[in-house]
Design a protein around this motif. Structure first.
Motif, PDB file in Angstrom:
ATOM      1  N   SER A   1       0.854  -1.180   0.000  1.00  0.00           N
ATOM      2  CA  SER A   1       0.000   0.000   0.000  1.00  0.00           C
ATOM      3  C   SER A   1       0.891   1.231   0.000  1.00  0.00           C
ATOM      4  CB  SER A   1      -0.927   0.001   1.228  1.00  0.00           C
ATOM      5  OG  SER A   1      -0.186  -0.067   2.415  1.00  0.00           O
ATOM      6  N   TYR A   2       0.345   2.299  -0.465  1.00  0.00           N
ATOM      7  CA  TYR A   2       1.031   3.587  -0.497  1.00  0.00           C
ATOM      8  C   TYR A   2       2.375   3.532  -1.223  1.00  0.00           C
ATOM      9  CZ  TYR A   2      -2.505   4.498   2.994  1.00  0.00           C
ATOM     10  OH  TYR A   2      -3.696   4.607   3.651  1.00  0.00           O
ATOM     11  N   GLY A   3       2.411   2.901  -2.377  1.00  0.00           N
ATOM     12  CA  GLY A   3       3.611   2.913  -3.206  1.00  0.00           C
ATOM     13  C   GLY A   3       4.658   1.882  -2.870  1.00  0.00           C
ATOM     14  N   ASP A   4       4.468   1.126  -1.791  1.00  0.00           N
ATOM     15  CA  ASP A   4       5.423   0.092  -1.401  1.00  0.00           C
ATOM     16  C   ASP A   4       4.821  -1.267  -1.738  1.00  0.00           C
ATOM     17  OD1 ASP A   4       7.500  -1.334  -0.236  1.00  0.00           O
ATOM     18  OD2 ASP A   4       6.624  -1.218   1.758  1.00  0.00           O
ATOM     19  N   TRP A   5       5.088  -1.748  -2.959  1.00  0.00           N
ATOM     20  CA  TRP A   5       4.479  -2.975  -3.454  1.00  0.00           C
ATOM     21  C   TRP A   5       5.526  -4.042  -3.673  1.00  0.00           C
ATOM     22  CZ3 TRP A   5      -0.752  -3.350  -3.867  1.00  0.00           C
ATOM     23  CH2 TRP A   5      -1.459  -2.144  -3.769  1.00  0.00           C
ATOM     24  N   VAL A   6       5.116  -5.297  -3.457  1.00  0.00           N
ATOM     25  CA  VAL A   6       5.989  -6.427  -3.718  1.00  0.00           C
ATOM     26  C   VAL A   6       5.125  -7.566  -4.279  1.00  0.00           C
ATOM     27  CG1 VAL A   6       5.820  -7.358  -1.378  1.00  0.00           C
ATOM     28  CG2 VAL A   6       7.787  -7.897  -2.774  1.00  0.00           C
ATOM     29  N   LYS A   7       5.678  -8.276  -5.255  1.00  0.00           N
ATOM     30  CA  LYS A   7       4.980  -9.394  -5.868  1.00  0.00           C
ATOM     31  C   LYS A   7       5.437 -10.681  -5.172  1.00  0.00           C
ATOM     32  CE  LYS A   7       4.227 -11.372 -10.445  1.00  0.00           C
ATOM     33  NZ  LYS A   7       4.597 -11.257 -11.870  1.00  0.00           N
ATOM     34  N   VAL A   8       4.472 -11.456  -4.652  1.00  0.00           N
ATOM     35  CA  VAL A   8       4.810 -12.698  -3.961  1.00  0.00           C
ATOM     36  C   VAL A   8       3.991 -13.847  -4.539  1.00  0.00           C
ATOM     37  CG1 VAL A   8       5.409 -11.535  -1.794  1.00  0.00           C
ATOM     38  CG2 VAL A   8       3.106 -12.401  -2.123  1.00  0.00           C
ATOM     39  N   PRO A   9       4.554 -15.053  -4.549  1.00  0.00           N
ATOM     40  CA  PRO A   9       3.766 -16.214  -4.964  1.00  0.00           C
ATOM     41  C   PRO A   9       2.643 -16.467  -3.958  1.00  0.00           C
ATOM     42  CG  PRO A   9       6.105 -16.719  -4.979  1.00  0.00           C
ATOM     43  CD  PRO A   9       5.949 -15.388  -4.310  1.00  0.00           C
ATOM     44  N   LEU A  10       1.480 -16.768  -4.444  1.00  0.00           N
ATOM     45  CA  LEU A  10       0.329 -17.011  -3.585  1.00  0.00           C
ATOM     46  C   LEU A  10       0.604 -18.142  -2.599  1.00  0.00           C
ATOM     47  CD1 LEU A  10      -2.527 -15.925  -3.268  1.00  0.00           C
ATOM     48  CD2 LEU A  10      -3.304 -17.676  -4.847  1.00  0.00           C
ATOM     49  N   SER A  11       1.380 -19.113  -3.013  1.00  0.00           N
ATOM     50  CA  SER A  11       1.681 -20.261  -2.147  1.00  0.00           C
ATOM     51  C   SER A  11       2.525 -19.883  -0.931  1.00  0.00           C
ATOM     52  CB  SER A  11       2.393 -21.347  -2.944  1.00  0.00           C
ATOM     53  OG  SER A  11       3.618 -20.852  -3.439  1.00  0.00           O
ATOM     54  N   THR A  12       3.172 -18.717  -0.946  1.00  0.00           N
ATOM     55  CA  THR A  12       3.985 -18.300   0.203  1.00  0.00           C
ATOM     56  C   THR A  12       3.184 -17.535   1.251  1.00  0.00           C
ATOM     57  OG1 THR A  12       4.691 -16.229  -0.824  1.00  0.00           O
ATOM     58  CG2 THR A  12       6.083 -18.180  -1.191  1.00  0.00           C
ATOM     59  N   ILE A  13       1.932 -17.220   0.953  1.00  0.00           N
ATOM     60  CA  ILE A  13       1.083 -16.551   1.944  1.00  0.00           C
ATOM     61  C   ILE A  13       0.629 -17.603   2.949  1.00  0.00           C
ATOM     62  CG2 ILE A  13      -1.086 -15.341   2.356  1.00  0.00           C
ATOM     63  CD1 ILE A  13      -0.756 -14.018  -0.366  1.00  0.00           C
ATOM     64  N   ALA A  14       1.008 -17.402   4.224  1.00  0.00           N
ATOM     65  CA  ALA A  14       0.688 -18.373   5.275  1.00  0.00           C
ATOM     66  C   ALA A  14      -0.662 -18.082   5.923  1.00  0.00           C
ATOM     67  CB  ALA A  14       1.788 -18.371   6.328  1.00  0.00           C
TER      68      ALA A  14
ATOM     69  N   GLY B   1      -7.459  -9.894   9.443  1.00  0.00           N
ATOM     70  CA  GLY B   1      -8.187  -8.684   9.116  1.00  0.00           C
ATOM     71  C   GLY B   1      -8.217  -7.668  10.229  1.00  0.00           C
ATOM     72  N   ASN B   2      -8.266  -6.394   9.817  1.00  0.00           N
ATOM     73  CA  ASN B   2      -8.394  -5.283  10.746  1.00  0.00           C
ATOM     74  C   ASN B   2      -9.061  -4.147   9.980  1.00  0.00           C
ATOM     75  OD1 ASN B   2      -8.241  -3.478  12.789  1.00  0.00           O
ATOM     76  ND2 ASN B   2      -6.019  -3.254  12.760  1.00  0.00           N
ATOM     77  N   ALA B   3     -10.396  -4.128   9.988  1.00  0.00           N
ATOM     78  CA  ALA B   3     -11.195  -3.137   9.251  1.00  0.00           C
ATOM     79  C   ALA B   3     -10.912  -3.238   7.756  1.00  0.00           C
ATOM     80  CB  ALA B   3     -10.962  -1.745   9.802  1.00  0.00           C
ATOM     81  N   ASP B   4     -10.498  -2.143   7.112  1.00  0.00           N
ATOM     82  CA  ASP B   4     -10.235  -2.163   5.668  1.00  0.00           C
ATOM     83  C   ASP B   4      -8.802  -2.583   5.340  1.00  0.00           C
ATOM     84  OD1 ASP B   4     -12.788  -1.420   5.073  1.00  0.00           O
ATOM     85  OD2 ASP B   4     -12.345   0.702   4.859  1.00  0.00           O
ATOM     86  N   TYR B   5      -8.049  -2.979   6.327  1.00  0.00           N
ATOM     87  CA  TYR B   5      -6.668  -3.412   6.125  1.00  0.00           C
ATOM     88  C   TYR B   5      -6.536  -4.868   6.539  1.00  0.00           C
ATOM     89  CZ  TYR B   5      -5.358   1.440   5.506  1.00  0.00           C
ATOM     90  OH  TYR B   5      -5.250   2.716   5.030  1.00  0.00           O
ATOM     91  N   THR B   6      -5.519  -5.521   6.015  1.00  0.00           N
ATOM     92  CA  THR B   6      -5.204  -6.876   6.432  1.00  0.00           C
ATOM     93  C   THR B   6      -3.706  -7.005   6.622  1.00  0.00           C
ATOM     94  OG1 THR B   6      -5.246  -7.533   4.102  1.00  0.00           O
ATOM     95  CG2 THR B   6      -7.179  -8.056   5.394  1.00  0.00           C
ATOM     96  N   THR B   7      -3.338  -7.852   7.562  1.00  0.00           N
ATOM     97  CA  THR B   7      -1.936  -8.191   7.761  1.00  0.00           C
ATOM     98  C   THR B   7      -1.717  -9.532   7.093  1.00  0.00           C
ATOM     99  OG1 THR B   7      -1.893  -7.020   9.865  1.00  0.00           O
ATOM    100  CG2 THR B   7      -0.131  -8.617   9.461  1.00  0.00           C
ATOM    101  N   VAL B   8      -0.794  -9.562   6.135  1.00  0.00           N
ATOM    102  CA  VAL B   8      -0.518 -10.776   5.378  1.00  0.00           C
ATOM    103  C   VAL B   8       0.796 -11.355   5.882  1.00  0.00           C
ATOM    104  CG1 VAL B   8      -0.176 -11.749   3.080  1.00  0.00           C
ATOM    105  CG2 VAL B   8      -1.725  -9.804   3.385  1.00  0.00           C
ATOM    106  N   HIS B   9       0.737 -12.574   6.383  1.00  0.00           N
ATOM    107  CA  HIS B   9       1.915 -13.274   6.882  1.00  0.00           C
ATOM    108  C   HIS B   9       2.479 -14.100   5.730  1.00  0.00           C
ATOM    109  CE1 HIS B   9       0.997 -12.214  11.050  1.00  0.00           C
ATOM    110  NE2 HIS B   9      -0.268 -12.360  10.681  1.00  0.00           N
ATOM    111  N   VAL B  10       3.704 -13.778   5.335  1.00  0.00           N
ATOM    112  CA  VAL B  10       4.343 -14.416   4.187  1.00  0.00           C
ATOM    113  C   VAL B  10       5.525 -15.253   4.678  1.00  0.00           C
ATOM    114  CG1 VAL B  10       5.462 -14.004   1.957  1.00  0.00           C
ATOM    115  CG2 VAL B  10       3.656 -12.466   2.745  1.00  0.00           C
ATOM    116  N   ALA B  11       5.666 -16.461   4.142  1.00  0.00           N
ATOM    117  CA  ALA B  11       6.770 -17.336   4.522  1.00  0.00           C
ATOM    118  C   ALA B  11       8.111 -16.670   4.209  1.00  0.00           C
ATOM    119  CB  ALA B  11       6.667 -18.665   3.779  1.00  0.00           C
ATOM    120  N   ARG B  12       9.065 -16.855   5.103  1.00  0.00           N
ATOM    121  CA  ARG B  12      10.425 -16.323   4.964  1.00  0.00           C
ATOM    122  C   ARG B  12      10.441 -14.806   4.733  1.00  0.00           C
ATOM    123  NH1 ARG B  12       9.760 -20.853   2.422  1.00  0.00           N
ATOM    124  NH2 ARG B  12       9.557 -19.979   0.348  1.00  0.00           N
TER     125      ARG B  12
END
Length: 124
Positions: free
Chosen positions: A22-35, A39-50
């Motif tokens: 968000s806000y210009g700080d983007w990274v492309k990750v494989p879907l399989s690495t999302i652990a 959720g927290n309202a309109d935001y989410t915390t995504v836990h990514v392997a390694r």
């Protein structure tokens, strides 16, 4: 995010990679690495392997619309990648810690989310 969810629904084929950020700080990750996704309202915390957890401006509904069935909805605020679960530690009657593969963060869940997880695991 809305365009992405419409695209995923129209083709019914999950993406292999996804943009996080968000806000210009983007990274492309494989879907399989999302652990896990919390959720927290309109935001989410995504836990990514390694990797460190990332705060993303996307709702849980948007995530549910684009994720494949291997991602289990355990509560309104938690989605878990079944393949990333490596163990559970029961802390007490009300809380259980989920241990995720290659993920530095542990997820603490309550009784309702634990029951949902057990239901999913029994149906496999």
């Amino acid at each position: 995010a809305t365009t992405l969810s419409r695209l995923a629904q129209s083709h019914r084929v999950p993406c292999e990679d996804i943009l996080l950020g968000s806000y210009g700080d983007w990274v492309k990750v494989p879907l399989s690495t999302i652990a896990a996704i919390q959720g927290n309202a309109d935001y989410t915390t995504v836990h990514v392997a390694r990797s460190e957890a990332r705060l993303v401006q996307r709702t849980m509904k948007e995530w549910r619309d684009i994720l494949p069935p291997s991602f289990l909805t355990l509560s309104r605020s938690l989605i878990l990648n079944r393949a990333s679960l490596s163990g559970m530690k029961v802390k007490n009657r009300d809380t259980t810690e989920l241990v995720l593969k290659d993920c530095p963060n542990k997820i603490v869940v309550g009784r309702v989310a634990l029951l949902a997880l057990r239901r999913h695991l029994k149906s496999e």
